[in-house]
Design a protein around this motif. Structure first.
Motif, PDB file in Angstrom:
ATOM      1  N   MET A 108       0.918  -1.212  -0.049  1.00 55.27           N
ATOM      2  CA  MET A 108       0.067   0.118   0.013  1.00 55.27           C
ATOM      3  C   MET A 108       0.758   1.199   0.057  1.00 55.27           C
ATOM      4  N   ASP A 109       2.129   1.048   0.289  1.00 57.48           N
ATOM      5  CA  ASP A 109       3.048   2.403   0.386  1.00 57.48           C
ATOM      6  C   ASP A 109       3.383   3.179  -0.893  1.00 57.48           C
ATOM      7  N   GLY A 110       3.124   2.394  -1.749  1.00 57.10           N
ATOM      8  CA  GLY A 110       3.071   2.795  -3.243  1.00 57.10           C
ATOM      9  C   GLY A 110       2.098   2.537  -4.232  1.00 57.10           C
ATOM     10  N   SER A 111       1.170   2.420  -3.766  1.00 60.14           N
ATOM     11  CA  SER A 111       0.018   1.791  -4.517  1.00 60.14           C
ATOM     12  C   SER A 111      -0.915   3.054  -5.443  1.00 60.14           C
ATOM     13  N   SER A 112      -1.209   2.801  -6.403  1.00 63.95           N
ATOM     14  CA  SER A 112      -1.831   3.757  -7.241  1.00 63.95           C
ATOM     15  C   SER A 112      -2.600   2.928  -8.287  1.00 63.95           C
ATOM     16  N   CYS A 113      -4.065   3.063  -7.895  1.00 68.13           N
ATOM     17  CA  CYS A 113      -5.174   2.587  -8.825  1.00 68.13           C
ATOM     18  C   CYS A 113      -4.836   2.771 -10.285  1.00 68.13           C
ATOM     19  N   ILE A 114      -4.975   4.021 -10.685  1.00 71.14           N
ATOM     20  CA  ILE A 114      -4.843   4.535 -12.021  1.00 71.14           C
ATOM     21  C   ILE A 114      -3.456   3.985 -12.615  1.00 71.14           C
ATOM     22  N   SER A 115      -2.663   4.083 -12.124  1.00 68.39           N
ATOM     23  CA  SER A 115      -0.913   3.750 -12.579  1.00 68.39           C
ATOM     24  C   SER A 115      -1.019   2.321 -12.778  1.00 68.39           C
ATOM     25  N   CYS A 116      -1.634   1.466 -11.807  1.00 67.14           N
ATOM     26  CA  CYS A 116      -1.676  -0.068 -11.918  1.00 67.14           C
ATOM     27  C   CYS A 116      -2.341  -0.272 -13.065  1.00 67.14           C
ATOM     28  N   HIS A 117      -3.692   0.163 -13.428  1.00 70.02           N
ATOM     29  CA  HIS A 117      -4.327  -0.237 -14.366  1.00 70.02           C
ATOM     30  C   HIS A 117      -4.124   0.097 -15.606  1.00 70.02           C
ATOM     31  N   ALA A 118      -3.172   1.474 -15.745  1.00 73.24           N
ATOM     32  CA  ALA A 118      -2.635   1.735 -16.935  1.00 73.24           C
ATOM     33  C   ALA A 118      -1.959   0.776 -17.751  1.00 73.24           C
ATOM     34  N   ARG A 119      -1.264  -0.173 -17.034  1.00 72.93           N
ATOM     35  CA  ARG A 119      -0.477  -1.295 -17.505  1.00 72.93           C
ATOM     36  C   ARG A 119      -1.345  -2.421 -18.085  1.00 72.93           C
ATOM     37  N   ALA A 120      -2.768  -2.533 -17.929  1.00 69.55           N
ATOM     38  CA  ALA A 120      -3.467  -3.396 -18.211  1.00 69.55           C
ATOM     39  C   ALA A 120      -3.521  -3.411 -19.963  1.00 69.55           C
ATOM     40  N   SER A 121      -3.254  -4.551 -20.437  1.00 73.84           N
ATOM     41  CA  SER A 121      -2.873  -4.482 -22.001  1.00 73.84           C
ATOM     42  C   SER A 121      -2.751  -5.684 -22.561  1.00 73.84           C
ATOM     43  N   VAL A 122      -2.635  -5.931 -23.798  1.00 73.37           N
ATOM     44  CA  VAL A 122      -2.468  -7.144 -24.572  1.00 73.37           C
ATOM     45  C   VAL A 122      -1.322  -6.722 -25.660  1.00 73.37           C
ATOM     46  N   ALA A 123      -0.767  -8.180 -25.815  1.00 75.96           N
ATOM     47  CA  ALA A 123       0.343  -8.074 -26.777  1.00 75.96           C
ATOM     48  C   ALA A 123       0.255  -9.428 -27.540  1.00 75.96           C
ATOM     49  N   LEU A 124       0.916  -9.337 -28.742  1.00 76.68           N
ATOM     50  CA  LEU A 124       0.726 -10.715 -29.652  1.00 76.68           C
ATOM     51  C   LEU A 124       2.053 -11.444 -29.582  1.00 76.68           C
TER      52      LEU A 124
END
Length: 589
Positions: free
Chosen positions: A505-521
């Motif tokens: 929790m000391d470095g948690s950021s919902c918006i930053s974490c979810h910005a990494r949600a992605s897909v690759a080939l």
């Protein structure tokens, strides 16, 4: 009626007490921690943020002009968080909304093409009553509306029986770990079998060495080690995590063919081709509307899409942790928690069981697409001993801080984390975790609105299914809201829940974490939803992996060389749930 009277009495006492706060604290001296948390304690709502009820719904207004606010999510993020709180309760998110197995079936059929129909072809048709629920998306609030209504009104054994119907059981999981793990699948046809025939037995009837053993007592004894990082971490690792999405969200996935991995890859390929052959011009992005097919070049949810991640703790586990025994203190539902018996040293071999029973809602995130990068907000139950640890609790609208040491003239939005001396020869003031916090007092406007909406009135009678009227909705407090990666002076914004993000929790950021949600080939042409993970390669002091905070790195997504740019991974509009998207199957496996 007694509960309601008691509630009103407590509110009046709270208002009376709040009039005495803050005291004149002439000798108040901020600690080093306080000086740093000054920025975390920023008042997020403008002074004119207000709401009113019109036609049974909350409407955001400017208190000085009574005109509607043009962008309440950005101007009044705390107030908007409480609006979301009320909206999702009225919508009965726990029953009506689609869980991840409903959004992304394990063995999805393709969308029906012209001339095809779900009844005769292996395909899925949005809006059809003939879709196969094992292979097509399902929205419970529509598909099972009658059963859910009966369940909410049922009592005793009838309620218990209805709650165990396969169609109404929710698909929960243990939380994400250092690398994300998909939802454990159990299709509905399997759920219809009795416990002895399923791959995951009940914890009260685990087959071991030819005998059926009740391991519940062993689980209660083992799940809470004395040297755990925090009580929140214990709960995080031993709760039923339920993630659900509203109908707007669900329908967008279904109608735009994003309920399967093939459809997501189609969008990736369109985006990649657009970048490489049509730059700087962007491909037009059309979602499916009124039955007409869409043409997506990016994943972009509608502005009224909402997703919720909720944490539910089995009653016996809650009591063992020292949380209140009285079930009326909680929002409760019949659910199942997955227990890893080998991890708890109860079994020498890999063995998992399902701990079924009444679970209590202890924490939940709400994410809303009202702004392009979503609104992020999180709530915690007042009984959680570490709910304001590390970052504090920040609420400029719903409930006021009861801190008696707050200097006169300061705002009542912030509850600072507990601190104490480390008592060393050269002492420092450090965090004092898991010590609990004084109960914040409800502000008059929010109390009036909850009463008008009949939320938390105390009139609910359901035992296994929540109701908006449940008095325990008054036992939740806003931990904080988040609408930006960084604030106006460039500091990273933080938001974490003492359960959902316990341990990091000391470095948690919902918006930053979810910005990494992605897909690759992948090299074989399949979808890779783990090209970027929730966790980065750095650690907390305790040794748990940290998630990302601050602005995203553009080179996560695009190559950094002198050749023509290409996309490495495509953002999936902040939605980690695509991890559960599976390739299309042409027939029943």
């Amino acid at each position: 009626m007694i509960l309601r009277t008691r509630l009103l009495f407590n509110i009046l006492i709270g208002i009376a007490l709040s009039s005495l706060l803050p005291v004149h604290a002439d000798d108040y001296k901020p600690t080093g921690i306080d000086s740093i948390l000054y920025f975390q304690a920023a008042i997020k709502d403008a002074e004119y943020c207000s709401m009113t009820v019109k036609n049974g719904e909350l409407v955001t207004i400017n208190s000085s002009t009574s005109k509607a606010l043009s962008n309440a999510a950005m101007t009044c993020p705390d107030m908007f968080s409480w609006k979301l709180f009320a909206d999702v309760i009225q919508a009965k998110f726990w029953s009506n909304w689609a869980d991840e197995n409903d959004n992304w079936p394990a063995n999805p059929y393709a969308l029906c093409q012209p001339g095809q129909a779900p009844g005769k072809d292996a395909c899925c048709q949005p809006g059809s009553a003939n879709n196969d629920p094992d292979h097509c998306p399902v929205y419970p609030g529509t598909q099972y509306a009658t059963k859910l209504k009966v369940l909410t009104e049922a009592l005793g054994e009838e309620a218990q029986k209805l709650a165990r119907e396969p169609a109404l059981q929710r698909h929960t999981r243990l939380p994400f770990h250092d690398t994300l793990n998909p939802l454990s699948r159990m299709v509905r046809t399997q759920l219809m079998k009795n416990a002895a025939e399923t791959s995951v037995p009940s914890c009260s009837a685990v087959p071991i060495d030819g005998k059926t053993v009740d391991l519940t007592a062993d689980i209660i004894k083992k799940f809470n080690p004395s040297d755990a990082e925090s009580t929140g971490r214990v709960i995080r690792q031993t709760n039923a995590e339920l993630t659900v999405r509203n109908k707007v969200f669900h329908d967008y996935l279904f109608t735009n063919n994003l309920y399967n991995a093939n459809g997501v890859l189609d969008v990736f390929n369109v985006n990649q081709k657009n970048l490489q052959t049509e730059a700087p011009y962007r491909r037009a992005n059309y979602s499916s509307q009124a039955g007409k097919p869409g043409a997506l070049s990016r994943v972009d949810l509608p502005p009224d899409a909402i997703m919720i991640k909720s944490n539910w703790l089995h009653h016996d586990l809650a009591v063992a942790l020292g949380l209140p025994k009285d079930p009326k203190q909680y929002i409760s539902k019949l659910l199942q928690t997955q227990i890893d018996l080998q991890a708890l040293d109860i079994s020498k071999s890999s063995l998992t069981c399902s701990l079924e029973g009444i679970h209590h809602l202890v924490a939940f995130h709400i994410s809303s697409k009202d702004i392009p990068n979503w609104v992020w907000t999180t709530f915690e139950h007042i009984s959680l001993s570490g709910r304001c640890d590390i970052t504090g609790c920040n609420d400029a609208y719903g409930y006021a801080s009861s801190d008696k040491n707050r200097p006169a003239g300061t705002a009542d939005n912030y509850v600072k984390p507990n601190q104490h001396s480390d008592q060393l020869n050269s002492p420092s003031i450090v965090f004092n975790p898991d010590k609990g916090y004084p109960l914040e007092m409800i502000r008059p406007e929010w109390e009036k609105l909850l009463t008008q909406l009949n939320i938390g009135s105390g009139s609910s009678t359901s035992e296994v299914e929540p109701d908006p009227e449940d008095i325990a909705w008054r036992n939740f407090r806003l931990k904080g809201s988040q609408v930006e990666f960084v604030n106006s002076i460039g500091q990273s914004t933080l938001l974490g829940n003492s359960v959902t993000e316990a341990g990091f929790m000391d470095g948690s950021s919902c918006i930053s974490c979810h910005a990494r949600a992605s897909v690759a080939l992948n090299s074989n042409g399949s979808a890779n939803f783990l090209a970027l993970s929730v966790f980065e390669r750095n650690l907390t002091d305790f040794g748990y992996a940290r998630s990302h905070h601050g602005i995203p790195n553009p080179f996560w997504f695009y190559n950094d060389n002198n050749s023509r740019p290409s996309m490495l991974v495509m953002q999936t509009d902040f939605i980690w749930g695509f991890l559960n998207a599976s390739p299309i199957v042409s027939s029943k496996p």
